[in-house]
Write a protein that holds these residues in place. Structure first.
Motif, PDB file in Angstrom:
ATOM      1  N   ARG A 141       0.380   3.924  -9.039  1.00 43.35           N
ATOM      2  CA  ARG A 141       0.417   2.502  -9.376  1.00 43.35           C
ATOM      3  C   ARG A 141       0.744   2.297 -10.862  1.00 43.35           C
ATOM      4  NH1 ARG A 141      -1.731  -1.309  -6.075  1.00 43.35           N
ATOM      5  NH2 ARG A 141      -2.381  -2.517  -7.895  1.00 43.35           N
TER       6      ARG A 141
ATOM      7  N   MET B 116       0.844  -1.201   0.000  1.00 45.70           N
ATOM      8  CA  MET B 116       0.000   0.000   0.000  1.00 45.70           C
ATOM      9  C   MET B 116       0.878   1.249   0.000  1.00 45.70           C
ATOM     10  SD  MET B 116      -2.627   1.403   2.915  1.00 45.70           S
ATOM     11  CE  MET B 116      -3.553  -0.130   2.956  1.00 45.70           C
TER      12      MET B 116
ATOM     13  N   ASP C  26      -7.904   6.321   2.185  1.00 42.00           N
ATOM     14  CA  ASP C  26      -8.694   5.480   3.087  1.00 42.00           C
ATOM     15  C   ASP C  26      -9.043   6.226   4.374  1.00 42.00           C
ATOM     16  OD1 ASP C  26      -8.712   3.363   1.359  1.00 42.00           O
ATOM     17  OD2 ASP C  26      -7.093   2.257   2.355  1.00 42.00           O
TER      18      ASP C  26
ATOM     19  N   TYR D 215      -7.339   8.916  -4.224  1.00 39.84           N
ATOM     20  CA  TYR D 215      -7.373   7.624  -4.919  1.00 39.84           C
ATOM     21  C   TYR D 215      -6.937   7.779  -6.371  1.00 39.84           C
ATOM     22  CZ  TYR D 215      -8.740   3.726  -2.028  1.00 39.84           C
ATOM     23  OH  TYR D 215      -8.710   2.680  -1.134  1.00 39.84           O
TER      24      TYR D 215
ATOM     25  N   ASN E  70      -3.353   7.777  -6.216  1.00 40.99           N
ATOM     26  CA  ASN E  70      -2.938   6.393  -5.981  1.00 40.99           C
ATOM     27  C   ASN E  70      -2.863   5.613  -7.293  1.00 40.99           C
ATOM     28  OD1 ASN E  70      -2.825   3.605  -4.765  1.00 40.99           O
ATOM     29  ND2 ASN E  70      -4.958   3.575  -5.412  1.00 40.99           N
ATOM     30  N   TRP E  71      -3.873   5.809  -8.163  1.00 34.27           N
ATOM     31  CA  TRP E  71      -3.868   5.092  -9.441  1.00 34.27           C
ATOM     32  C   TRP E  71      -2.746   5.584 -10.341  1.00 34.27           C
ATOM     33  CZ3 TRP E  71      -9.613   6.562  -9.296  1.00 34.27           C
ATOM     34  CH2 TRP E  71     -10.296   5.644  -8.502  1.00 34.27           C
TER      35      TRP E  71
ATOM     36  N   ARG F  45      -2.968   5.944  -1.200  1.00 30.15           N
ATOM     37  CA  ARG F  45      -4.129   5.112  -0.878  1.00 30.15           C
ATOM     38  C   ARG F  45      -4.444   5.178   0.610  1.00 30.15           C
ATOM     39  NH1 ARG F  45      -5.099  -1.447  -1.213  1.00 30.15           N
ATOM     40  NH2 ARG F  45      -7.076  -1.365  -0.087  1.00 30.15           N
TER      41      ARG F  45
END
Length: 218
Positions: A173, A1, A9, A166, A169-170, A5
């Protein structure tokens, strides 16, 4: 993680704590859309079916159980328990959610990731599409009544900020691992765009309140 993210959260968690805390402290559901809360309950219920088939981590399991339990608990309070049922603005919370659920279901059936677990993939995809638009009844309720309660506004701001992190986060990633679930990205971007007008009104309200406090103090 990664950090994006985790912050996302925590903002999501904060949004639910703000909303439920407001309801319990004020013993009121004024300004809250039951239809939005129901849509989020459906989102979590269709997305977290893997709770019964796989274990990722204690963190992952606890977060899923928290969102499932709190979303359905909020719906239960607003539908069945006084004083929340009595203070719920049923008349103005009039957005027809079938116009969101049915298109999202059709899209999920047509556009989903092909895998051995087709049913789970369709339900997961449906939850992504539905989450993108689940906030619409709440936004329409606020726009119609123009009752931007401070705590309700804080809840929506935290919820919108969660989606922004988020997206980060994407992006992270994609650059680190070279792949990303495009359904999540597209749905998340749509949801973030829905918050743009609210963010503007939220910031102007915060500035206005700060200015009023300053004027009173001087």
């Amino acid at each position: 993680m990664n950090g994006f993210r985790f912050i996302g959260d925590m903002l999501h968690l904060l949004a639910i704590v703000i909303l439920l805390g407001k309801m319990l402290r004020n013993r009121s559901a004024a300004g809250i859309s039951l239809k939005t809360q129901f849509l989020y309950a459906v989102v979590f219920s269709t997305r977290y079916l893997d709770l019964f088939t796989s274990f990722v981590s204690l963190y992952n399991t606890v977060m899923k159980l928290f969102f499932l339990a709190t979303s359905w608990h909020i719906c239960y309070l607003m539908r069945n328990k006084s004083p929340w049922k009595a203070t719920y603005d049923r008349e103005n919370d009039s957005f027809r959610v079938r116009y969101l659920i049915i298109p999202c279901a059709v899209l999920a059936l047509v556009f989903h990731h092909q895998s051995l677990h087709a049913v789970m993939e369709v339900l997961w995809t449906f939850s992504e599409y539905l989450e993108a638009v689940a906030i619409l009844p709440q936004i329409f309720l606020l726009e119609y009544t123009e009752k931007y309660d401070a705590l309700t506004s804080h809840y929506l701001f935290a919820l919108g900020a969660y989606r922004v992190f988020y997206i980060l986060n994407w992006i992270y990633r994609y650059y680190v691992f070279g792949h990303v679930k495009w359904v999540s990205v597209i749905a998340g971007c749509i949801q973030s765009l829905l918050f743009v007008d609210f963010f503007y009104k939220y910031v102007t309200q915060v500035v206005r309140r700060a200015k009023n406090k300053y004027d009173l103090a001087h």
